[in-house]
Design a protein around this motif. Structure first.
Motif, PDB file in Angstrom:
ATOM      1  N   GLN A 191      -0.647  58.266 175.420  1.00 42.14           N
ATOM      2  CA  GLN A 191      -0.532  57.469 174.202  1.00 42.14           C
ATOM      3  C   GLN A 191      -0.398  58.336 172.940  1.00 42.14           C
ATOM      4  N   VAL A 192      -0.712  59.637 173.058  1.00 43.55           N
ATOM      5  CA  VAL A 192      -0.741  60.521 171.895  1.00 43.55           C
ATOM      6  C   VAL A 192       0.485  61.426 171.886  1.00 43.55           C
ATOM      7  N   ASP A 193       1.173  61.448 170.753  1.00 40.54           N
ATOM      8  CA  ASP A 193       2.315  62.343 170.572  1.00 40.54           C
ATOM      9  C   ASP A 193       1.852  63.795 170.660  1.00 40.54           C
ATOM     10  N   PRO A 194       2.585  64.661 171.364  1.00 37.98           N
ATOM     11  CA  PRO A 194       2.152  66.054 171.506  1.00 37.98           C
ATOM     12  C   PRO A 194       2.204  66.857 170.208  1.00 37.98           C
ATOM     13  N   THR A 241      -1.926  72.325 178.637  1.00 40.53           N
ATOM     14  CA  THR A 241      -1.495  71.284 177.704  1.00 40.53           C
ATOM     15  C   THR A 241      -0.180  71.709 177.045  1.00 40.53           C
ATOM     16  N   THR A 242       0.429  70.786 176.295  1.00 44.81           N
ATOM     17  CA  THR A 242       1.716  71.078 175.655  1.00 44.81           C
ATOM     18  C   THR A 242       1.690  70.656 174.191  1.00 44.81           C
ATOM     19  N   TRP A 243       0.592  70.929 173.510  1.00 46.62           N
ATOM     20  CA  TRP A 243       0.471  70.549 172.108  1.00 46.62           C
ATOM     21  C   TRP A 243       1.381  71.405 171.234  1.00 46.62           C
ATOM     22  N   LEU A 244       1.966  70.787 170.238  1.00 49.09           N
ATOM     23  CA  LEU A 244       2.741  71.490 169.224  1.00 49.09           C
ATOM     24  C   LEU A 244       2.025  71.278 167.896  1.00 49.09           C
ATOM     25  N   GLU A 245       1.452  72.352 167.369  1.00 48.41           N
ATOM     26  CA  GLU A 245       0.676  72.258 166.137  1.00 48.41           C
ATOM     27  C   GLU A 245       1.559  72.566 164.927  1.00 48.41           C
TER      28      GLU A 245
END
Length: 468
Positions: free
Chosen positions: A65-68, A98-102
């Motif tokens: 549900q959360v955009d990366p 994980t594949t987070w883009l900060e």
């Protein structure tokens, strides 16, 4: 936002469904409040001034549900760099990366920048607690949902601003929620379950100030390991004007658990609380200890007020004795510098019923792992044991694998499979999942907001009493 790409008719349908089902909304709210349907990537997180590792733990796992893409707004410095380093560690770990883009903005106007750009719809904050109430209120004013680490307020003077934030959140149709991880600790969950069975527990005793009906005690450590690495704490963590004293920090969890267990899903009021007594005391840190946990060779200027011959006096310990709807309760927190080898933070809890006591211990005998015991003073032990075994058999339908083991004629322990012992860090993901569902529901349970207000009223009033 994905709804911008959907036709007007579909938007109208969803708005009508929300207004008619989960919550009533004013015309202004219908125009300004984004809808959450559980669709992939519809939640966009903005992380504000992450100065505590709890902010990163929200992102230890991915959520559909959360955009990366996560938008970080913070002042430049070690706090934000430490946060980004933790996220990078999650992104590059070998197992389940994980594949987070900060996307990061750093500057003195970080708060104003976030409020003006508003690229997300949920603000996450965990850091300097002196600023947190302001962060929460201004985000709510801007129509942003907020998921905040505890504590959301650390002083009696700021408490009315938190009340204002909750009132405004209701008016704007956004959700303000704090991260109560301890509700997901398995021994606490089972302690609560057993306390709801009158044939086993009876009723919660009234207790006295000297012998409360329910007690929660927590021991924490300044130096610890997080995600397998030594935790570097910011220097401000040791300034109680920024972090908060012990009675308004960790005790937030303890007060929450007392409310959650003793009065499950009951809407509470500030008038239900009477603080009887409270106290506070310091943990003393040498310059060597301070450097080990912060990496700093000298104390910053704002800590000079707390020094006694180079020893830092931190008012991190505290105790509150109070009644909640007439039931006597006690919460206490102790901060030591470092746990002995092989140990860690510990928790003790007892709920005293008219038929038995439910006790959580986490000492040497338990291998420093939480263990739930059931102890009775009933004369008919055979009858009590029958009720207890039947109760645990029933609970095993909800928690498969739990079993009862007799310790003595009047005492048993609950054996819990390891699969339920997921650990403190994993609880952040569980809380986040729950919050994401609340966003889809469009509301929190009716008792949650009143009880959050009562919780922070209890801690801040406890601090007032301890300062007398």
């Amino acid at each position: 936002m994905k709804l911008q790409a959907i036709g007007v008719a579909i938007i109208s349908f969803f708005l009508a469904a929300c207004a008619g089902g989960n919550r009533e909304k004013t015309d202004t709210q219908k125009d300004s409040q984004p809808m959450f349907t559980g669709a992939k990537g519809e939640v966009r997180i903005m992380t504000l001034d992450p100065g505590h590792f709890h902010a990163a733990l929200v992102q230890k796992n991915m959520y559909e549900q959360v955009d990366p893409t996560v938008y970080v707004y913070a002042p430049e410095g070690r706090d934000v760099q430490g946060h980004l380093a933790l996220i990078e560690r999650y992104n590059t770990r070998s197992e389940n990366p994980t594949t987070w883009l900060e996307k990061v903005y750093t500057g003195p106007d970080f708060l104003e920048k976030m409020l003006s750009e508003k690229p997300g719809n949920v603000m996450v904050t965990a850091g300097n607690n002196a600023k947190k109430t302001e962060y929460i209120l201004k985000s709510i004013e801007a129509g942003i949902n907020v998921l905040a680490d505890k504590p959301m307020v650390i002083s009696p003077e700021e408490f009315p601003r938190l009340e204002e934030a909750f009132k405004l959140a209701q008016e704007k149709g956004v959700l303000l929620y704090d991260i109560m991880t301890e509700r997901y600790e398995i021994t606490t969950m089972l302690q609560r379950e057993l306390s709801l069975l009158p044939e086993v527990f009876g009723e919660l005793q009234v207790g006295t100030e000297e012998n409360p009906a329910i007690t929660k005690e927590s021991v924490h450590h300044f130096f610890k390991y997080v995600s397998g690495n030594p935790l570097v704490r910011p220097a401000w963590f040791f300034d109680t004007q920024q972090q908060g004293e012990g009675v308004v920090d960790v005790t937030t969890h303890l007060v929450d658990m007392i409310q959650w267990e003793a009065f499950p899903e009951v809407t509470l009021n500030k008038s239900d609380v009477q603080v009887l007594s409270a106290k506070r005391w310091t943990t003393d840190m040498t310059p060597e200890m301070f450097e080990k946990v912060t990496g700093l060779a000298t104390y910053p200027d704002y800590l000079q007020k707390d020094l006694d011959n180079d020893v830092l006096k931190v008012y991190s310990n505290g105790e509150i004795n109070y009644t909640l709807k007439g039931i006597h309760a006690k919460v206490s927190v102790i901060w030591n510098f470092q746990a002995p080898e092989g140990t860690g933070d510990t928790h003790y809890s007892i709920m005293r019923g008219t038929k038995c006591d439910l006790i959580i211990q986490q000492g040497e005998e338990e291998g420093y792992k939480p263990q739930l015991y059931i102890e009775t003073s009933e004369e008919d032990l055979k009858a009590f044991a029958g009720f207890l075994y039947n109760a645990v058999e029933g609970l095993a339908e909800k928690f498969p694998g739990i079993t009862l083991e007799k310790v003595s004629d009047s005492k048993w322990k609950l054996n819990i499979p390891d699969e339920y012992k997921v650990g403190h860090e994993a609880h952040f993901g569980q809380v986040t999942e729950k919050y994401l569902q609340y966003l889809v529901d469009g509301k929190l349970p009716e008792w949650e907001v009143p009880n959050m207000i009562v919780k922070y009223y209890t801690t801040t009033e406890g601090l007032k009493k301890a300062m007398e």
